[in-house]
Design a protein around this motif. Structure first.
Motif, short mmCIF file in Angstrom:
data_model
loop_
_atom_site.label_atom_id
_atom_site.label_comp_id
_atom_site.label_asym_id
_atom_site.label_seq_id
_atom_site.Cartn_x
_atom_site.Cartn_y
_atom_site.Cartn_z
N ASN A 45 33.56 -7.57 -3.08
CA ASN A 45 34.03 -8.00 -1.77
C ASN A 45 32.85 -8.53 -0.96
OD1 ASN A 45 35.15 -8.31 0.79
ND2 ASN A 45 36.48 -6.53 0.57
N VAL A 46 32.67 -9.84 -1.00
CA VAL A 46 31.53 -10.47 -0.32
C VAL A 46 31.67 -10.36 1.20
CG1 VAL A 46 30.15 -12.58 -0.11
CG2 VAL A 46 31.31 -12.05 -2.26
N SER A 47 32.90 -10.29 1.68
CA SER A 47 33.11 -10.22 3.13
C SER A 47 32.51 -8.95 3.73
CB SER A 47 34.61 -10.30 3.46
OG SER A 47 35.30 -9.17 2.93
N GLU A 48 32.37 -7.91 2.92
CA GLU A 48 31.80 -6.66 3.40
C GLU A 48 30.28 -6.61 3.30
OE1 GLU A 48 33.65 -3.63 1.10
OE2 GLU A 48 35.57 -3.72 2.17
N LEU A 49 29.70 -7.55 2.56
CA LEU A 49 28.27 -7.52 2.28
C LEU A 49 27.40 -7.56 3.55
CD1 LEU A 49 26.09 -7.38 0.12
CD2 LEU A 49 26.21 -9.87 -0.09
N PRO A 50 27.68 -8.44 4.52
CA PRO A 50 26.83 -8.45 5.72
C PRO A 50 26.76 -7.10 6.43
CG PRO A 50 28.16 -10.44 5.63
CD PRO A 50 28.67 -9.54 4.54
N ASP A 51 27.91 -6.44 6.59
CA ASP A 51 27.91 -5.13 7.26
C ASP A 51 27.14 -4.09 6.45
OD1 ASP A 51 29.37 -6.04 9.41
OD2 ASP A 51 31.30 -5.53 8.52
N ILE A 52 27.26 -4.16 5.13
CA ILE A 52 26.54 -3.21 4.27
C ILE A 52 25.03 -3.40 4.42
CG2 ILE A 52 26.05 -2.57 1.86
CD1 ILE A 52 28.97 -3.26 1.23
N LEU A 53 24.58 -4.65 4.41
CA LEU A 53 23.15 -4.93 4.53
C LEU A 53 22.62 -4.53 5.91
CD1 LEU A 53 22.88 -8.39 2.71
CD2 LEU A 53 22.39 -6.11 1.81
N ARG A 54 23.43 -4.76 6.94
CA ARG A 54 23.00 -4.36 8.29
C ARG A 54 22.83 -2.85 8.38
NH1 ARG A 54 27.02 -8.23 9.83
NH2 ARG A 54 26.04 -10.16 10.55
N SER A 55 23.76 -2.13 7.78
CA SER A 55 23.68 -0.66 7.84
C SER A 55 22.46 -0.14 7.10
CB SER A 55 24.95 -0.04 7.24
OG SER A 55 25.05 -0.29 5.85
N GLN A 56 22.00 -0.87 6.08
CA GLN A 56 20.87 -0.42 5.28
C GLN A 56 19.52 -0.84 5.85
OE1 GLN A 56 21.97 -2.14 1.51
NE2 GLN A 56 23.07 -0.31 0.84
N PHE A 57 19.47 -2.00 6.53
CA PHE A 57 18.16 -2.53 6.93
C PHE A 57 17.98 -2.75 8.43
CE2 PHE A 57 18.46 -3.68 2.45
CZ PHE A 57 17.19 -3.36 1.99
N ALA A 58 19.04 -2.59 9.23
CA ALA A 58 18.90 -2.80 10.67
C ALA A 58 17.89 -1.85 11.29
CB ALA A 58 20.26 -2.65 11.35
N LYS A 59 17.89 -0.60 10.85
CA LYS A 59 16.96 0.39 11.39
C LYS A 59 15.52 0.04 11.01
CE LYS A 59 16.50 4.19 13.75
NZ LYS A 59 16.91 4.25 15.17
N VAL A 60 15.33 -0.47 9.80
CA VAL A 60 13.99 -0.87 9.36
C VAL A 60 13.48 -2.00 10.24
CG1 VAL A 60 12.64 -1.81 7.44
CG2 VAL A 60 14.50 -0.20 6.97
#
Length: 372
Positions: A45-60
């Motif tokens: 599900n590519v549509s979910e990919l942006p949110d997944i990446l934000r959750s993993q790297f936004a804090k960094v």
């Protein structure tokens, strides 16, 4: 705990995590190089990919005071067929590198679809297929032209050496490149020293593989046991529809020597559909005992790594007995080193095939030796 004890605990935990990541990276790279890393194609599900990446790297990004953005082109479909785990691993590696080597500015992810011109230039074998383009652009230290290929080598750092100036193992890019190849794609880099870098992943849709896998799984679901692997089921049923193939093996005696009950069950089930009379031994010692009782064995499938007596020793013992000098022995092993074949042949094997087994290839090999 005191503050000092808490700090010790934090350091130990951090070191343990670093070691775990290093072990996982080395194992992944070893599996890829040995051709033993499995690819599992499914719907991503590519549509979910942006949110997944934000959750993993936004804090960094926040901690490093960097701008982090993700842009998805409208032409990118919601569903894309690939190995989601491996694709995600590549993306995480590329992003981890981008943040590691960027001290100010931004890190940007772009998702788009490959044009026909780009496919012809970068992935000519993927023509007539959809190709997803994922790029990670940073404003980091950049890499000089003479060092741009070196960083894809294991344990190399951005400065082209094995020094750990920026931390990490230097395995991320090497693994990403190999994983991209497994997915039928490639990773390309553009960089300018002091300006930044862009790593672009081109990966083709594997919908045809997904559809074929679905078909195989339906065949497996119709079988009586879930333990039999998909490829064994598919090839076994194809052969069992074919009387001419069946007659080649009908009534022949084959001794399967393997300590893995799953392999034994799968092979026995498939062989019996071919009309083969199957005997089973779980180690080399049992193999010798069976052969003393039944001297009419037509062929032996010999696993190598077994308890009590391994395959090498068993084959040497068999070849010492003049009654079994010409009995074909096919060595089965998960080991993939180049010298393994020679070692097996020196120990007495007639031929060699590596695991995971392809039943069609195995049957072809058995047919050759049974007709000699």
């Amino acid at each position: 705990m005191t503050k000092e004890e808490q700090e010790y605990a934090r350091v130990i935990h951090s070191s343990g995590n670093d070691l775990l990541h290093l072990i996982n990276d080395i194992l992944d790279l070893s599996k890829v190089e040995a051709g033993k890393l499995d690819i599992h194609v499914g719907e991503m599900n590519v549509s979910e990919l942006p949110d997944i990446l934000r959750s993993q790297f936004a804090k960094v990004a926040e901690q490093q005071n960097l701008t982090f953005s993700i842009v998805r082109d409208s032409q990118v479909p919601d569903i894309f067929y690939t190995d989601e785990q491996r694709l995600s691993q590549i993306i995480k590696n590329l992003l981890s590198n981008a943040f590691k080597f960027t001290h100010e500015g931004s890190v940007q992810v772009n998702l788009s679809m490959c044009s026909e011109e780009q496919i012809r230039e970068f992935l000519p074998l993927a023509k007539h297929r959809q190709v997803l383009v994922l790029s990670v652009k940073d404003t980091g230290i950049g890499i000089s032209p003479e060092k741009q290929q070196l960083i894809f080598e294991p344990f190399r750092q951005a400065d082209g050496t094995t020094n750990r100036k920026y931390g990490g193992t230097g395995l991320g890019l090497s693994i990403s490149r190999e994983l991209a190849r497994l997915l039928g794609g490639r990773v390309i880099m553009q960089s300018k020293e002091g300006v930044g870098s862009t790593f672009t992943l081109y990966v083709p849709s594997m919908e045809h593989v997904f559809n074929e896998t679905e078909s195989i799984q339906k065949e497996a679901a119709a079988a009586s046991s879930p333990m039999i692997s998909d490829f064994l089921l598919r090839d076994a049923y194809k052969k069992a529809a074919d009387p001419a193939e069946r007659n080649n093996f009908s009534g022949r005696k084959v001794l399967v020597v393997d300590d893995d009950v799953r392999n034994v069950f799968a092979l026995s089930n498939a062989f019996e559909k071919e009309g083969i009379l199957v005997s089973v031994a779980h180690n080399g010692q049992e193999c010798l005992e069976i052969m003393k009782k039944d001297q009419d064995i037509d062929l032996i499938l010999m696993d190598i790594m077994m308890p009590v007596m391994d395959g090498y020793e068993a084959m040497r013992m068999i070849r010492k007995d003049t009654r079994f000098e010409k009995v074909p022995i096919i060595a089965l092993t998960a080991k993939a080193m180049k010298q393994d074949r020679d070692i097996c042949l020196q120990a007495g094997a007639s031929d060699y095939i590596s695991k995971p087994l392809n039943l069609s290839q195995l049957l072809s090999l058995m047919r050759v030796w049974l007709t000699k």
